[in-house]
Design a protein around this motif. Sequence first.
Motif, PDB file in Angstrom:
ATOM      1  N   GLU A   1       7.044  -5.623   2.418  1.00 13.80           N
ATOM      2  CA  GLU A   1       7.606  -6.772   1.722  1.00 13.80           C
ATOM      3  C   GLU A   1       6.557  -7.855   1.495  1.00 13.80           C
ATOM      4  OE1 GLU A   1      11.052  -8.141   3.775  1.00 13.80           O
ATOM      5  OE2 GLU A   1      12.199  -6.298   3.403  1.00 13.80           O
ATOM      6  N   LYS A   2       5.394  -7.700   2.111  1.00 12.37           N
ATOM      7  CA  LYS A   2       4.312  -8.669   1.905  1.00 12.37           C
ATOM      8  C   LYS A   2       3.798  -8.592   0.474  1.00 12.37           C
ATOM      9  CE  LYS A   2       1.073  -8.975   5.074  1.00 12.37           C
ATOM     10  NZ  LYS A   2       0.069  -8.578   6.120  1.00 12.37           N
ATOM     11  N   GLN A   3       3.186  -9.692   0.032  1.00 10.62           N
ATOM     12  CA  GLN A   3       2.591  -9.721  -1.299  1.00 10.62           C
ATOM     13  C   GLN A   3       1.430  -8.719  -1.356  1.00 10.62           C
ATOM     14  OE1 GLN A   3       0.579 -13.366  -2.810  1.00 10.62           O
ATOM     15  NE2 GLN A   3       2.392 -13.543  -4.119  1.00 10.62           N
ATOM     16  N   THR A   4       1.267  -8.086  -2.503  1.00 15.55           N
ATOM     17  CA  THR A   4       0.250  -7.044  -2.640  1.00 15.55           C
ATOM     18  C   THR A   4      -1.147  -7.571  -2.332  1.00 15.55           C
ATOM     19  OG1 THR A   4       1.615  -5.895  -4.279  1.00 15.55           O
ATOM     20  CG2 THR A   4      -0.734  -5.354  -4.235  1.00 15.55           C
TER      21      THR A   4
ATOM     22  N   VAL B   1      -4.575  -0.910 -13.983  1.00 17.83           N
ATOM     23  CA  VAL B   1      -3.477  -1.603 -13.303  1.00 17.83           C
ATOM     24  C   VAL B   1      -3.574  -3.087 -13.633  1.00 17.83           C
ATOM     25  CG1 VAL B   1      -2.437  -2.207 -11.086  1.00 17.83           C
ATOM     26  CG2 VAL B   1      -3.460   0.055 -11.409  1.00 17.83           C
ATOM     27  N   SER B   2      -2.468  -3.681 -14.070  1.00 17.82           N
ATOM     28  CA  SER B   2      -2.449  -5.105 -14.384  1.00 17.82           C
ATOM     29  C   SER B   2      -2.626  -5.920 -13.115  1.00 17.82           C
ATOM     30  CB  SER B   2      -1.127  -5.468 -15.061  1.00 17.82           C
ATOM     31  OG  SER B   2      -0.988  -6.866 -15.136  1.00 17.82           O
ATOM     32  N   ASP B   3      -3.430  -6.997 -13.197  1.00 14.84           N
ATOM     33  CA  ASP B   3      -3.654  -7.806 -11.995  1.00 14.84           C
ATOM     34  C   ASP B   3      -2.407  -8.582 -11.570  1.00 14.84           C
ATOM     35  OD1 ASP B   3      -3.605  -9.696 -13.964  1.00 14.84           O
ATOM     36  OD2 ASP B   3      -5.703 -10.280 -13.790  1.00 14.84           O
ATOM     37  N   GLU B   4      -1.369  -8.578 -12.411  1.00 17.04           N
ATOM     38  CA  GLU B   4      -0.148  -9.291 -12.013  1.00 17.04           C
ATOM     39  C   GLU B   4       0.547  -8.616 -10.832  1.00 17.04           C
ATOM     40  OE1 GLU B   4       3.250  -8.416 -12.444  1.00 17.04           O
ATOM     41  OE2 GLU B   4       2.916  -6.432 -13.305  1.00 17.04           O
TER      42      GLU B   4
ATOM     43  N   ARG C   1       3.045  -9.639  -6.607  1.00 13.94           N
ATOM     44  CA  ARG C   1       4.387  -9.101  -6.390  1.00 13.94           C
ATOM     45  C   ARG C   1       4.474  -8.469  -5.005  1.00 13.94           C
ATOM     46  NH1 ARG C   1       4.700  -5.026 -11.177  1.00 13.94           N
ATOM     47  NH2 ARG C   1       6.179  -4.057  -9.734  1.00 13.94           N
ATOM     48  N   PRO C   2       5.676  -8.399  -4.418  1.00 14.71           N
ATOM     49  CA  PRO C   2       5.815  -7.683  -3.139  1.00 14.71           C
ATOM     50  C   PRO C   2       5.347  -6.236  -3.303  1.00 14.71           C
ATOM     51  CG  PRO C   2       7.813  -8.912  -3.642  1.00 14.71           C
ATOM     52  CD  PRO C   2       6.957  -8.972  -4.872  1.00 14.71           C
TER      53      PRO C   2
ATOM     54  N   GLN D   1       1.103   1.657  -6.153  1.00 15.80           N
ATOM     55  CA  GLN D   1       0.693   1.491  -4.755  1.00 15.80           C
ATOM     56  C   GLN D   1      -0.545   2.337  -4.450  1.00 15.80           C
ATOM     57  OE1 GLN D   1       4.033   2.357  -2.209  1.00 15.80           O
ATOM     58  NE2 GLN D   1       5.240   0.604  -2.933  1.00 15.80           N
ATOM     59  N   THR D   2      -0.551   3.571  -4.930  1.00 22.03           N
ATOM     60  CA  THR D   2      -1.707   4.459  -4.732  1.00 22.03           C
ATOM     61  C   THR D   2      -2.966   3.845  -5.325  1.00 22.03           C
ATOM     62  OG1 THR D   2      -0.363   6.485  -4.692  1.00 22.03           O
ATOM     63  CG2 THR D   2      -2.674   6.724  -5.316  1.00 22.03           C
TER      64      THR D   2
END
Length: 492
Positions: free
Chosen positions: A78-81, A106-109, A113-114, A123-124
Amino acid sequence: MSLIHVSNLTFAYDGSYDNIFENVSFQIDTNWKLGFTGRNGRGKTTFLNLLLGKYEYSGFISADVCFEYFPFQVQDKEKQTLDIVEDIAPDYLLWELMRELSLLKVSDEVLYRPFNSLSNGEQTKVMLAALFLKENNFLLIDEPTNHLDMEARTIVSNYLNGKSGFILVSHDRAFLDNCVDHILSINKTNIEIQKGNFSAWWENKQRQDHFEVEENEKLRKDIKRLSEAAKRTSEWSHEVEKTKNGTRNSGSKVDKGYIGHKAEKMMKRSKSMEQRQQSAIEEKSRLLKNVESSDSLKISQLDYHKTQLCELEKISIYYGEKQVCREVSFIIEKGDRIALAGQNGSGKSSIIKLINGEDISYTGTFRKGSQLKISYVSQDTSHLQGDLSDYAQTHGIDESLFKAILRKLDFSREQFGKNIADFSGGQKKKVLVAKSLCERAHLLIWDEPLNFIDVISRMQIEELLLDYEPTILFVEHDQEFCRKIATKLVKL
């Protein structure tokens, strides 16, 4: 450049009588892009854990680098990426992270996000980007493709092609071919390293296997010939020995010294032949040491009474207010081998669940043939437990056929006595595939059946599907498998 030295490595798990590795020695250049291959259960992940220092072993592993393992274990998803990245690489520079994410498309946005809101593929990619920020580390990348669709696999493979200093465990042939320059293979009796990509290694292995099989056939014939010759010589020597006493009715005297000398010479010849025979047997035992068992498999699919099994016409599927796919239309006919393709989240598994009879909210027209029997392989293996005999009985399949298929997919007989819950990921998927092949069905539906399954077993399954041409609908991101198997492509 530095070297990782492995010398006389021997390891077995506590309570096991069999060594996973025995007196293994080799060295790795830390600048290599090293692909790691071998059949399920041979010890690939075990070897990575030995490098990480997780187990005690005998022998010697020496390295001037720190090892980092992928996938990184995220404790709080649940932590921010961005915080997850900092956990992996505390000294990272933001511009370097942005560069890596850009290479991975991958977008830096996603950084804001969590972590658990990211797709498996995102995630990979984020974890790979963070790990490659750690300079002077040698990365142990364990099966990164299992949560990547075909497009994402191409992106990650191209990304790794521009890197160096890693061991990559993967069973995806096209993926390996594009991004490695050496292959580390765990064979039946040894570990070896070859320069080149997976296809070059496989070609060399087939050539070596062919040579060993031919030499084995020559030795088999030679052993038979020597055995027969030794038997004849032994019989002759015994017959000659009998004549030392002469023939009862002949009345002639026999030169016992001459005949004894002759019998002794023939006995020595017989012993010499026996020694040559034994030598040939010992030489034979050294051959076929790494020839993999890849016998063909056999199935018998039920014949459906109609040509058309299923039809989807403008199907849209919903989870609550969310639409996961829109106006999908295709027909499944007898003999079709349909690859259902599309990015993760495009609704492939939802389409499969609908056809398989699960309660799915949809609009459009769905028709399924009456009395249609379906054999389903799901992505999930977490429910598997108990022994194989009980599993076969519970699912009403022929136990001997079920185990014969598993034997051909490289299960040892010792494996049959173990709890399925303790199997490796690849072995669990083989259990599901073997069950499906034993079931009498009109249609096979396989949802990512090859995850974790080793390359040689993938090739066996390919051969089976090509030989017996069952009707099958499947989702699979292995590019080579899809290219060989699919007669139709439905892209969402």
